[in-house]
Design a protein around this motif. Sequence first.
Motif, PDB file in Angstrom:
ATOM      1  N   LEU A  92       1.872   1.924  15.883  1.00 43.37           N
ATOM      2  CA  LEU A  92       2.475   2.515  14.689  1.00 43.37           C
ATOM      3  C   LEU A  92       1.587   2.140  13.515  1.00 43.37           C
ATOM      4  CD1 LEU A  92       5.141   4.133  14.361  1.00 43.37           C
ATOM      5  CD2 LEU A  92       6.173   2.053  13.480  1.00 43.37           C
ATOM      6  N   ALA A  93       1.048   3.150  12.826  1.00 42.79           N
ATOM      7  CA  ALA A  93       0.140   2.889  11.708  1.00 42.79           C
ATOM      8  C   ALA A  93       0.156   4.067  10.751  1.00 42.79           C
ATOM      9  CB  ALA A  93      -1.285   2.636  12.216  1.00 42.79           C
ATOM     10  N   VAL A  94      -0.244   3.782   9.504  1.00 39.06           N
ATOM     11  CA  VAL A  94      -0.389   4.808   8.465  1.00 39.06           C
ATOM     12  C   VAL A  94      -1.861   4.891   8.111  1.00 39.06           C
ATOM     13  CG1 VAL A  94       0.211   5.487   6.108  1.00 39.06           C
ATOM     14  CG2 VAL A  94       1.929   4.353   7.556  1.00 39.06           C
ATOM     15  N   MET A  95      -2.404   6.122   8.090  1.00 41.50           N
ATOM     16  CA  MET A  95      -3.800   6.312   7.720  1.00 41.50           C
ATOM     17  C   MET A  95      -3.886   7.087   6.403  1.00 41.50           C
ATOM     18  SD  MET A  95      -7.024   7.868   9.900  1.00 41.50           S
ATOM     19  CE  MET A  95      -6.634   9.616   9.739  1.00 41.50           C
ATOM     20  N   ILE A  96      -4.777   6.644   5.539  1.00 44.12           N
ATOM     21  CA  ILE A  96      -5.025   7.303   4.253  1.00 44.12           C
ATOM     22  C   ILE A  96      -6.508   7.631   4.187  1.00 44.12           C
ATOM     23  CG2 ILE A  96      -4.881   7.092   1.744  1.00 44.12           C
ATOM     24  CD1 ILE A  96      -2.789   4.803   2.301  1.00 44.12           C
ATOM     25  N   ASP A  97      -6.827   8.914   4.082  1.00 43.17           N
ATOM     26  CA  ASP A  97      -8.219   9.353   3.990  1.00 43.17           C
ATOM     27  C   ASP A  97      -8.475   9.975   2.623  1.00 43.17           C
ATOM     28  OD1 ASP A  97      -8.680   8.548   6.550  1.00 43.17           O
ATOM     29  OD2 ASP A  97      -9.215  10.512   7.348  1.00 43.17           O
ATOM     30  N   PRO A  98      -9.179   9.277   1.734  1.00 41.04           N
ATOM     31  CA  PRO A  98      -9.559   9.872   0.446  1.00 41.04           C
ATOM     32  C   PRO A  98     -10.911  10.563   0.559  1.00 41.04           C
ATOM     33  CG  PRO A  98     -10.118   7.561   0.440  1.00 41.04           C
ATOM     34  CD  PRO A  98      -9.557   7.860   1.805  1.00 41.04           C
ATOM     35  N   PHE A  99     -11.092  11.648  -0.178  1.00 39.35           N
ATOM     36  CA  PHE A  99     -12.351  12.378  -0.136  1.00 39.35           C
ATOM     37  C   PHE A  99     -13.300  11.956  -1.251  1.00 39.35           C
ATOM     38  CE2 PHE A  99      -9.258  15.593   1.710  1.00 39.35           C
ATOM     39  CZ  PHE A  99      -9.416  15.081   2.986  1.00 39.35           C
ATOM     40  N   ASN A 100     -12.885  10.977  -2.045  1.00 37.39           N
ATOM     41  CA  ASN A 100     -13.762  10.302  -2.989  1.00 37.39           C
ATOM     42  C   ASN A 100     -13.704   8.811  -2.689  1.00 37.39           C
ATOM     43  OD1 ASN A 100     -14.813  12.426  -4.710  1.00 37.39           O
ATOM     44  ND2 ASN A 100     -12.721  12.693  -5.451  1.00 37.39           N
ATOM     45  N   PRO A 101     -14.800   8.080  -2.856  1.00 36.42           N
ATOM     46  CA  PRO A 101     -14.849   6.676  -2.427  1.00 36.42           C
ATOM     47  C   PRO A 101     -13.916   5.772  -3.220  1.00 36.42           C
ATOM     48  CG  PRO A 101     -16.840   7.263  -3.627  1.00 36.42           C
ATOM     49  CD  PRO A 101     -16.104   8.530  -3.394  1.00 36.42           C
ATOM     50  N   PHE A 102     -13.450   4.738  -2.542  1.00 37.40           N
ATOM     51  CA  PHE A 102     -12.595   3.737  -3.157  1.00 37.40           C
ATOM     52  C   PHE A 102     -13.412   2.655  -3.850  1.00 37.40           C
ATOM     53  CE2 PHE A 102      -8.819   4.582  -0.215  1.00 37.40           C
ATOM     54  CZ  PHE A 102      -8.027   5.055  -1.246  1.00 37.40           C
ATOM     55  N   LYS A 103     -12.858   2.146  -4.953  1.00 39.42           N
ATOM     56  CA  LYS A 103     -13.297   0.896  -5.540  1.00 39.42           C
ATOM     57  C   LYS A 103     -12.372  -0.205  -5.009  1.00 39.42           C
ATOM     58  CE  LYS A 103     -14.670   3.279  -9.789  1.00 39.42           C
ATOM     59  NZ  LYS A 103     -14.440   3.406 -11.260  1.00 39.42           N
ATOM     60  N   ILE A 104     -12.901  -1.405  -4.888  1.00 40.08           N
ATOM     61  CA  ILE A 104     -12.140  -2.516  -4.318  1.00 40.08           C
ATOM     62  C   ILE A 104     -11.733  -3.463  -5.441  1.00 40.08           C
ATOM     63  CG2 ILE A 104     -12.080  -4.252  -2.496  1.00 40.08           C
ATOM     64  CD1 ILE A 104     -12.800  -1.375  -1.580  1.00 40.08           C
ATOM     65  N   THR A 105     -10.469  -3.867  -5.446  1.00 43.11           N
ATOM     66  CA  THR A 105      -9.968  -4.707  -6.529  1.00 43.11           C
ATOM     67  C   THR A 105     -10.137  -6.195  -6.220  1.00 43.11           C
ATOM     68  OG1 THR A 105      -7.713  -4.923  -5.663  1.00 43.11           O
ATOM     69  CG2 THR A 105      -8.211  -2.946  -6.981  1.00 43.11           C
ATOM     70  N   LYS A 106      -9.968  -6.998  -7.266  1.00 41.86           N
ATOM     71  CA  LYS A 106      -9.994  -8.456  -7.088  1.00 41.86           C
ATOM     72  C   LYS A 106      -8.829  -8.924  -6.224  1.00 41.86           C
ATOM     73  CE  LYS A 106     -12.494  -9.548 -11.358  1.00 41.86           C
ATOM     74  NZ  LYS A 106     -12.471 -10.273 -12.659  1.00 41.86           N
ATOM     75  N   GLU A 107      -7.677  -8.252  -6.337  1.00 34.16           N
ATOM     76  CA  GLU A 107      -6.528  -8.597  -5.488  1.00 34.16           C
ATOM     77  C   GLU A 107      -6.902  -8.443  -4.015  1.00 34.16           C
ATOM     78  OE1 GLU A 107      -3.727  -9.856  -6.281  1.00 34.16           O
ATOM     79  OE2 GLU A 107      -3.171  -9.289  -8.322  1.00 34.16           O
ATOM     80  N   ALA A 108      -7.637  -7.377  -3.687  1.00 35.94           N
ATOM     81  CA  ALA A 108      -8.027  -7.138  -2.305  1.00 35.94           C
ATOM     82  C   ALA A 108      -8.982  -8.225  -1.803  1.00 35.94           C
ATOM     83  CB  ALA A 108      -8.682  -5.767  -2.173  1.00 35.94           C
ATOM     84  N   MET A 109      -9.912  -8.645  -2.653  1.00 37.06           N
ATOM     85  CA  MET A 109     -10.888  -9.644  -2.222  1.00 37.06           C
ATOM     86  C   MET A 109     -10.222 -10.970  -1.903  1.00 37.06           C
ATOM     87  SD  MET A 109     -13.514  -7.834  -2.114  1.00 37.06           S
ATOM     88  CE  MET A 109     -14.651  -9.131  -1.631  1.00 37.06           C
ATOM     89  N   GLY A 110      -9.062 -11.209  -2.509  1.00 37.36           N
ATOM     90  CA  GLY A 110      -8.345 -12.456  -2.236  1.00 37.36           C
ATOM     91  C   GLY A 110      -7.709 -12.516  -0.859  1.00 37.36           C
ATOM     92  N   ILE A 111      -7.607 -11.356  -0.173  1.00 40.66           N
ATOM     93  CA  ILE A 111      -7.005 -11.335   1.168  1.00 40.66           C
ATOM     94  C   ILE A 111      -7.963 -10.700   2.176  1.00 40.66           C
ATOM     95  CG2 ILE A 111      -4.615 -11.351   0.357  1.00 40.66           C
ATOM     96  CD1 ILE A 111      -4.570  -8.291   0.779  1.00 40.66           C
ATOM     97  N   GLU A 112      -9.271 -10.686   1.840  1.00 43.55           N
ATOM     98  CA  GLU A 112     -10.252 -10.062   2.729  1.00 43.55           C
ATOM     99  C   GLU A 112     -10.415 -10.863   4.016  1.00 43.55           C
ATOM    100  OE1 GLU A 112     -14.950  -8.625   2.858  1.00 43.55           O
ATOM    101  OE2 GLU A 112     -14.287 -10.142   1.400  1.00 43.55           O
ATOM    102  N   VAL A 113     -10.617 -10.157   5.124  1.00 44.07           N
ATOM    103  CA  VAL A 113     -10.965 -10.772   6.404  1.00 44.07           C
ATOM    104  C   VAL A 113     -12.488 -10.901   6.447  1.00 44.07           C
ATOM    105  CG1 VAL A 113     -10.895 -10.555   8.911  1.00 44.07           C
ATOM    106  CG2 VAL A 113      -8.964  -9.743   7.528  1.00 44.07           C
ATOM    107  N   PRO A 114     -13.023 -12.119   6.429  1.00 44.24           N
ATOM    108  CA  PRO A 114     -14.483 -12.279   6.366  1.00 44.24           C
ATOM    109  C   PRO A 114     -15.185 -11.671   7.581  1.00 44.24           C
ATOM    110  CG  PRO A 114     -13.345 -14.360   5.916  1.00 44.24           C
ATOM    111  CD  PRO A 114     -12.318 -13.404   6.439  1.00 44.24           C
ATOM    112  N   ASP A 115     -16.318 -11.071   7.342  1.00 44.47           N
ATOM    113  CA  ASP A 115     -17.191 -10.571   8.411  1.00 44.47           C
ATOM    114  C   ASP A 115     -16.533  -9.534   9.314  1.00 44.47           C
ATOM    115  OD1 ASP A 115     -19.199 -12.188   7.470  1.00 44.47           O
ATOM    116  OD2 ASP A 115     -18.897 -13.764   8.958  1.00 44.47           O
TER     117      ASP A 115
END
Length: 389
Positions: A354-377
Motif C-alpha cells: 500500500l503506497a501513494v505515488m506523486i509524480d511532478p512534471f517539474n523538479p522538486f526543491k528539498i527543504t531543510k525539514e526533509a534533510m533532518g530526516i534523510e536516509v543517508p546514502d
Amino acid sequence: MSTYHSLGKIPKKRHIQFSNNQGGLYSEELFGTMGFSGKYSNVYHIHPPTQVKHAGEPIDISPEIAIEKNLKNMSFKGFDIEPQDDYLASRKPLMVNNDLHVIIAAPRKTMDYFYKNVEADEMLFVHKGSGTLKTMFGSLQFEYGDYVVIPKGMIYQLHFDIEDNRLLIVESFSSVETPKRYRNEYGQLLEHSPFCERDIKRPTALETYDEVGDFDVRIKKHGAIYPYVYASHPFDVVGWDGFHYPYAFSIHDFEPITGRIHMPPPIHQTFEAHNFVICSFVPRMYDYHPEAIPAPYNHSNIDSDEVLYYVDGDFMSRNGITKGQLTLHPGGLVHGPHPGAVERSIGKKETQELAVMIDPFNPFKITKEAMGIEVPDYYKSWLAEHVGV
C-alpha cells in the motif's frame, strides 16, 4: 468530485429572496473558482460572511530550501517527524515546486481555530488516525486510508478522535481532479475506471451554528498565515447545493488494473492536477503470463520526479523500507527494483503493498525539514553491498 450534491434547505431558485424566521433574509454566497466559469456551490448563511472584526499581520511560513537543484535519489523517514499538538505547526513541507508542496504532519490535538488555504487545494492522505472534517458544507468522517480533498478557499476544522495521527498532505496550486481518461463527456466515471461515484464520501450532517462573537480564522496566502477574526461562526449555513465541496475517497476502494505482464504506473493513477499526478498502489494479483516478472523493470525518469510514500505491507521492489518513509527519484536518473527484488517476485501470485505515488512534471526543491530526516546514502542502495540501506 464534479457531481451535484445538496444539504439543508435552499430556495426554489438561485439569487432570489430566501426569508429567515426573523423576517429578514439569509445571506447567499457563491463559492467557486475561476471567476464565474468554474465549479461552484451556492451557500446560504444566517449572517453575512463578509463581517471581519480584525485583520492581523501575516506570519511567514515559506519553506526553507536546503537543495535548490537536486539530481540524487533520496529517501526520508516520515515517521521521524515529531508529533505536535497544533495542526498548522505540525505541517512540515519536504519537497516543493511552483505546482505543489509535499507535506507530512503528525498533529495531536483538534483545532480550536479555523483554517482557510486560499492558494491551494489540499489533499490529506490519512495514514494513521481518524476524525471529522468540519466545514460549512457539513461533516465528513475520515479514517485510515482516506484521501480527503479540500478545495482551496474553504474554511475547515479537523477534529481528531485520538492523538496518534499521521498525514501526508499535498498542497496543489491547481484543482485536484479525477483523471480525465476515466470520465465521459458528462463527467461521469467510466466503466473501466478503477473507482466510481459510489466510492466517494460526501459531507453529511449539516450543522448550523448561529453564533456571533470572535472567531479565529487563519488564512494562508503568499506563503504566509494571515490571522483574521470573523464576527460570526463560519459554519452558520442553513443549506447549500452545487458541485464544489470537500469529499473523501479511500485507497482501499481503488480497484487495481492487472495484466498478463507488468503494467506501467499510469494504471495506478487516482488524481491529476496541473503538472502532477497522484497514484495508489494497492493489494493486487500479480501478472499471470507464465514467464512474467512481477517486479517493475528499470525505467528512466526524464520528464518527471517520482515520490513514493510507503503506507503498509511489503513493497516488493524495495529493500529495507519502513512505514511512513518517502523516496524521491528525480528526473534524469534511472531507477528500478532493488537487488534481489526481481528474483523474489518471480512466481509470486499477489502483493499486499500500500503506497501513494506523486509524480511532478517539474523538479522538486528539498527543504531543510526533509534533510533532518534523510536516509543517508539511499542513492547507493542499488549496490549489492548496500542491500537494506
